[in-house]
Design an enzyme around this catalytic site. Structure first.
Site, short mmCIF file in Angstrom:
data_model
loop_
_atom_site.label_atom_id
_atom_site.label_comp_id
_atom_site.label_asym_id
_atom_site.label_seq_id
_atom_site.Cartn_x
_atom_site.Cartn_y
_atom_site.Cartn_z
N ASP A 187 0.84 -1.20 0.00
CA ASP A 187 0.00 0.00 0.00
C ASP A 187 0.88 1.26 0.00
OD1 ASP A 187 -1.73 2.16 0.75
OD2 ASP A 187 -3.08 0.74 1.69
N GLY A 244 -1.38 -4.54 -3.03
CA GLY A 244 -1.40 -3.12 -2.77
C GLY A 244 -2.57 -2.66 -1.93
N HIS A 245 -3.02 -1.44 -2.22
CA HIS A 245 -4.06 -0.76 -1.44
C HIS A 245 -5.38 -1.51 -1.48
CE1 HIS A 245 -5.72 2.77 0.54
NE2 HIS A 245 -6.55 3.03 -0.46
N PHE A 246 -5.81 -1.90 -2.68
CA PHE A 246 -7.09 -2.59 -2.86
C PHE A 246 -6.89 -4.10 -2.82
CE2 PHE A 246 -8.23 1.61 -4.50
CZ PHE A 246 -9.48 1.79 -3.93
#
Length: 290
Positions: free
Chosen positions: A240, A266-268
């Site tokens: 992230d 990552g973030h999602f």
């Protein structure tokens, strides 16, 4: 798991008409899903059916996001405090007395506001890259935002506009994602989110500026965690660009038995590791008798 249809509903909260997704038996234990930036309840589209056989799942869109209708900027202050008030009204309107919640990104400051105000209502917390500690903030990425918090000039506001471009939205979905997982990231989700952003860029910049109000409340949320010690599951995308894995491990400072799981993404994280995260959530909720 049996398949439960997702229902798309709205509830009138006064000046806000809140859209939400619902699935599962209305008598089942409740799990409230709170989305982040720059998306909506759409981010939970795949998770909802994976939980709805045992739980009543509710996933609202915040004012300024998705299909929720709110007065335009200028007639309505788009702040985290007002998003919280809208979600608070949503909970009261639906008569939610006790529920587990999953928080992500912007959903974390809304969820932790709820938990601190109504600790008896929260049966468990699942946080997916949803921060409540300074340790989790990646300073290299957030430095321009902190500059705007400290000095809200037009120049510092303009310096945040690159975060609102289509390239930046795509990067939120792909940064930190291994090459062999990139084909799991939905281009529809990226397009959905960019459409939300482009409806009102100034509204999004207002929220960037107001994010400092969340950091100011971290100590209060940590006190809630320390005194109440709710069951906590942290499922974190380690790549992230905004929230470091240190933010996941920080929960153990106040809830020593918090369960921490990092994913190489990552973030999602739900885009690439959704099935694995759903399995962890199901196991966690079953053991915590939610």
């Amino acid at each position: 798991m049996s398949v439960h249809a997702v229902r798309y509903k709205t509830v009138d909260l006064g000046e806000v008409e809140m859209f939400y997704r619902e699935a599962g038996d209305v008598a089942a234990p409740i799990v409230l899903l709170l989305h982040g930036f720059p998306t909506s309840s759409h981010m939970y589209r795949n998770l909802i059916p994976q939980l709805a056989d045992k739980y009543r799942i509710l996933a609202p869109d915040f004012p300024g996001f998705g299909y929720t209708k709110a007065p335009p900027r200028g007639a309505y202050a788009h702040t985290f405090g007002n998003i919280y008030k809208a979600v608070q009204s949503f909970i009261h309107a639906l008569g939610l007395e006790r529920f587990a919640m999953m928080v992500f990104d912007y959903g974390a400051p809304i969820g932790f506001r709820l938990a601190a105000a109504y600790p008896h209502r929260i049966s468990a917390i699942i946080t997916q890259n949803g921060n409540a500690y300074e340790e989790g903030l990646r300073e290299d990425t957030l430095r321009p935002m902190r500059a705007y918090w400290d000095h809200p000039t037009a120049a510092n506001r303009d310096a945040l506009r690159p975060f609102l471009t289509a390239e930046a939205t795509r990067s939120q979905y792909t940064h930190g994602v291994p090459k062999d997982k990139l084909e799991l990231v939905s281009p529809d989700a990226i397009a959905h989110d960019q459409t939300i952003i482009e409806r009102d860029l100034e509204l999004q910049l207002d929220l960037f500026g107001d994010y400092k109000s969340n950091v100011a409340l971290y100590s209060r949320w940590q006190e809630y965690l320390r005194t109440t010690k709710p069951p906590v599951l942290a499922v974190w995308g380690s790549g992230d660009p905004f929230f470091d894995p240190a933010g996941a491990y920080a929960f153990r400072r106040d809830v020593p038995d918090a369960e921490i799981h990092l994913f190489d993404t990552g973030h999602f994280a739900l885009e690439t590791d959704g099935a694995e995260i759903a399995a962890l959530i199901r196991d966690f909720l079953s053991r915590k008798a939610v």
